[in-house]
Design an enzyme around this catalytic site. Sequence first.
Site, PDB file in Angstrom:
ATOM      1  N   ILE A  36     -37.292 -17.836 -12.327  1.00  0.00           N
ATOM      2  CA  ILE A  36     -36.173 -17.771 -11.398  1.00  0.00           C
ATOM      3  C   ILE A  36     -36.320 -18.961 -10.453  1.00  0.00           C
ATOM      4  CG2 ILE A  36     -34.950 -16.420  -9.657  1.00  0.00           C
ATOM      5  CD1 ILE A  36     -36.400 -13.931 -10.857  1.00  0.00           C
ATOM      6  N   TYR A  37     -35.358 -19.871 -10.510  1.00  0.00           N
ATOM      7  CA  TYR A  37     -35.397 -21.087  -9.696  1.00  0.00           C
ATOM      8  C   TYR A  37     -34.579 -20.905  -8.421  1.00  0.00           C
ATOM      9  CZ  TYR A  37     -37.658 -23.679 -13.405  1.00  0.00           C
ATOM     10  OH  TYR A  37     -38.567 -24.121 -14.346  1.00  0.00           O
ATOM     11  N   PHE A  38     -35.070 -21.535  -7.358  1.00  0.00           N
ATOM     12  CA  PHE A  38     -34.430 -21.462  -6.050  1.00  0.00           C
ATOM     13  C   PHE A  38     -34.166 -22.863  -5.517  1.00  0.00           C
ATOM     14  CE2 PHE A  38     -36.660 -17.542  -6.590  1.00  0.00           C
ATOM     15  CZ  PHE A  38     -35.847 -16.587  -5.999  1.00  0.00           C
ATOM     16  N   VAL A 106     -30.789 -20.308  -8.100  1.00  0.00           N
ATOM     17  CA  VAL A 106     -30.015 -21.299  -8.838  1.00  0.00           C
ATOM     18  C   VAL A 106     -29.725 -20.790 -10.242  1.00  0.00           C
ATOM     19  CG1 VAL A 106     -30.035 -23.647  -9.788  1.00  0.00           C
ATOM     20  CG2 VAL A 106     -31.009 -23.207  -7.527  1.00  0.00           C
ATOM     21  N   ARG A 107     -30.784 -20.382 -10.937  1.00  0.00           N
ATOM     22  CA  ARG A 107     -30.631 -19.972 -12.328  1.00  0.00           C
ATOM     23  C   ARG A 107     -31.928 -19.337 -12.800  1.00  0.00           C
ATOM     24  NH1 ARG A 107     -27.162 -22.673 -16.144  1.00  0.00           N
ATOM     25  NH2 ARG A 107     -27.421 -21.630 -18.114  1.00  0.00           N
TER      26      ARG A 107
END
Length: 180
Positions: A36-38, A106-107
Site C-alpha cells: 500500500i503506497y502513500f 495512492v495505490r
Amino acid sequence: MIEVEVKAKIDNFEDMEKKLSELGAEKTKKEFQEDIYFNSPVVDFAKTDEALRIRTTKQNDDENIFITYKGPKIDAKSKTRKEIEMGIEEAEKCSEIFEAIGFKKVRTVRKNRQYYSYENFEISLDDVEGLNPYMEIEIALEDGSDYNSAQNSIFELFSKLGITDGFERTSYLELLENLL
C-alpha cells in the site's frame, strides 16, 4: 542501507526459471506481497522520486508486515537508493495513522514473488497484477558504500541470463499508474 536494484522485463517465468537453475541459482522462497503506497502531505513523492509503503507478505501461514521508506534514486542506470524498513504489527492501524496525519493512499500493488539466491545476489521473478513478467536482481550494501561495482555485477548477471535490454527504472507503482 543502500539497495542496488535493476529490473527487466522477461518473456516468461518458465524460461527464466530454467536459466536460473542452469546457472546454479537456488530457489529460496515464494511469497505473496501486498504493498500500500502513500503520498506525503508535504511533498509529492512522484516528483521527488521517493516512496512510502506498507508491505504485507504472506508465505504459507506466515504473515509479516513492514513500513518501508525509499529515497530518491541516486544514479541514472538503476533503481539504486537508500532504503529504511522496519517491522510493524498491523497494516490497517498503520494506514489509519498515516492518513490521520495527512498521508494519502495512492495505490495497492499486489504480486507473487519467487526468490532465488546466487552468490551475493537476491533475484526475484515478479508476477505483478496488471503487468507483464519482470525479474529484479539486487544487492544490499551498507550506507556510504560504493555501489558502482555492485551495479556492474548485476548487469553482468543479466547478460549471463540472456537479458541485454528491457531494463526498467520505474517502480511497479509507476508502471501501473502509467497504464491509466
